[in-house]
Design an enzyme around this catalytic site. Structure first.
Site, PDB file in Angstrom:
ATOM      1  CE1 TYR A 141      -4.135  -1.735   0.393  1.00 54.21           C
ATOM      2  CE2 TYR A 141      -3.290  -2.792   1.737  1.00 54.21           C
ATOM      3  CZ  TYR A 141      -4.451  -3.201   1.123  1.00 54.21           C
ATOM      4  OH  TYR A 141      -5.246  -3.735   0.075  1.00 54.21           O
ATOM      5  CB  SER A 142       0.610   4.420   1.490  1.00 55.38           C
ATOM      6  OG  SER A 142      -0.327   4.849   1.400  1.00 55.38           O
ATOM      7  CB  ALA A 143       4.829   0.679   2.545  1.00 57.89           C
ATOM      8  CE  LYS A 160       0.696   8.410  -0.534  1.00 56.92           C
ATOM      9  NZ  LYS A 160      -0.312   7.132  -0.456  1.00 56.92           N
TER      10      LYS A 160
END
Length: 390
Positions: A67-69, A71
């Site tokens: 997921y947002s890791a 980014k």
């Protein structure tokens, strides 16, 4: 009791103990954790089940969607372009992406995209998911979208749109899609098992996610019975027009099946990075030092990249958050291992960061996606690392 595989240096036995406790006490199904110290691995552990439906075991090369890791990986690509003199964070986005100037956005600097200050958390008209996965239609929609607040006056977590916004700048500047740039310039030199846009050949190594919701859904509780400190947050989630909801409803349907081959094969630089804990730790280790002869950023570039750009109440998350130019910074809820750390969390558990003060780089991935504040797995591991280097 799950078998814990892998190795730890003697000094880091507390991390093995915390990792084992995550399985016995905190709900892990399949997971891995890796820690580098001054450019060398000192923890590399994995265990559990990669596919709860079939019982397929988690192995050293199991891949996990984080997921947002993701980014943090995408931000690193952007800062490499800054270091090469190809991208100016303080230049208008429209310098590189002329169409972006529409609807009063001509003066928004690149820095505000990376630090969640551009006010582009949502779309007035969500796009069909197939168009979002195709990239160009979403980039075009964001180029003409009006900001939801005056850019630069507040910050709010651009949970989904951040990837297309920053990724399109990377594409315009480098001539390569963000996933291709990451593969060429970061993954290949470091030998990272991490992908933004999964090749079909790697599909069989990916874990299957399991989802655990909070025991009590506070949005169904009478408002007077919600704890005072959570009322504003819960009210935002009850309101379909709030930024908290609209930020995750930029596609139609809003819910995205991140286990699907189509989603995993697309490039969603905010959300669908797939790799190992070892790959994440190794990338962050190469950000704060040299790893097998590879260093990703010069110290002065890293210092600039990790300076705080936004803090305080988040317009989307509705609680305090802190961001540098692309990376999350430590907060009470995500302490990492010290005040100078930087990195990024991922929905439901994953966490990756570096702590230059201690020479630490950390990666933790899990397939049991646990929502809410009760999830202590990553924090427990980070605390065990902190104690190991104290």
């Amino acid at each position: 009791m799950r078998t814990i595989n892998g190795e730890v240096a003697p000094r880091f036995e507390p991390v093995r103990e915390a990792f084992a406790a995550n399985f016995t006490q905190h709900g892990d199904i399949g997971a891995a954790v890796c820690v580098y110290l001054h450019g060398r691995p000192v923890v590399d552990l994995w265990g559990g089940v990669a596919d709860p439906e079939t019982g397929r075991p988690w192995t050293r090369d199991t891949l996990q969607l984080v997921y947002s890791a993701t980014k943090g990986a995408t931000a690193t690509a952007a800062h490499m372009l800054v270091e090469r003199g190809m991208l100016d964070l303080d230049a208008p986005v429209a310098k590189y992406w002329p169409e972006f100037a529409a609807n009063g956005k001509a003066d928004i600097p690149v820095r505000w995209l990376l630090s969640h200050r551009a006010g582009l958390v949502a779309l007035d008209e969500p796009l069909p998911l197939a168009e979002a996965l195709a990239w160009d239609p979403m980039a075009a929609a964001l180029a003409v979208q009006r900001p939801q607040w005056a850019p630069g006056t507040a910050h709010g977590y651009h949970g989904r749109t951040w990837g297309w916004l920053v990724g399109e700048v990377i594409r315009r500047v480098s001539g390569r899609s963000p996933g291709t740039f990451f593969a060429d310039e970061i993954a290949r030199p470091l030998g990272l098992d991490f992908f933004i846009g999964l090749p079909a050949s790697e599909r069989d190594r990916v874990s299957r996610m399991a989802y655990q919701r909070p025991a009590v859904d506070l949005t169904t509780v009478p408002p007077a019975d919600v704890p005072q400190e959570l009322r504003e947050h819960v009210a935002a989630w009850r309101d379909p027009n709030s930024f908290s909801n609209r930020a995750y409803a930029v596609t139609d349907p809003a819910a995205i099946d991140f286990d699907s081959p189509e989603v995993q094969a697309a490039e969603l630089p905010s959300s669908n990075g797939i790799g190992t804990a070892h790959a994440l730790a190794r990338m962050y280790a190469a950000l704060i030092g040299e790893v097998d002869g590879v260093s990703l950023l010069a110290p002065e570039t890293l210092t600039s990249a990790t300076e705080e750009q936004a803090s305080g109440k988040d317009q989307v998350l509705v609680f305090p958050s802190r961001f540098s130019t692309g990376y999350m910074l430590p907060t009470e809820g995500t302490p990492m291992t010290g005040p100078h750390a930087f990195g990024h969390t991922g929905r439901g558990g994953s966490l990756a960061f570096a702590d230059p003060e201690h020479g630490i780089a950390f990666g933790y991935v899990t397939n049991h996606i646990i929502s809410g504040s009760d999830d202590v797995r990553a924090a427990a591991l980070a605390e065990a690392v902190r104690k190991s280097v104290a």
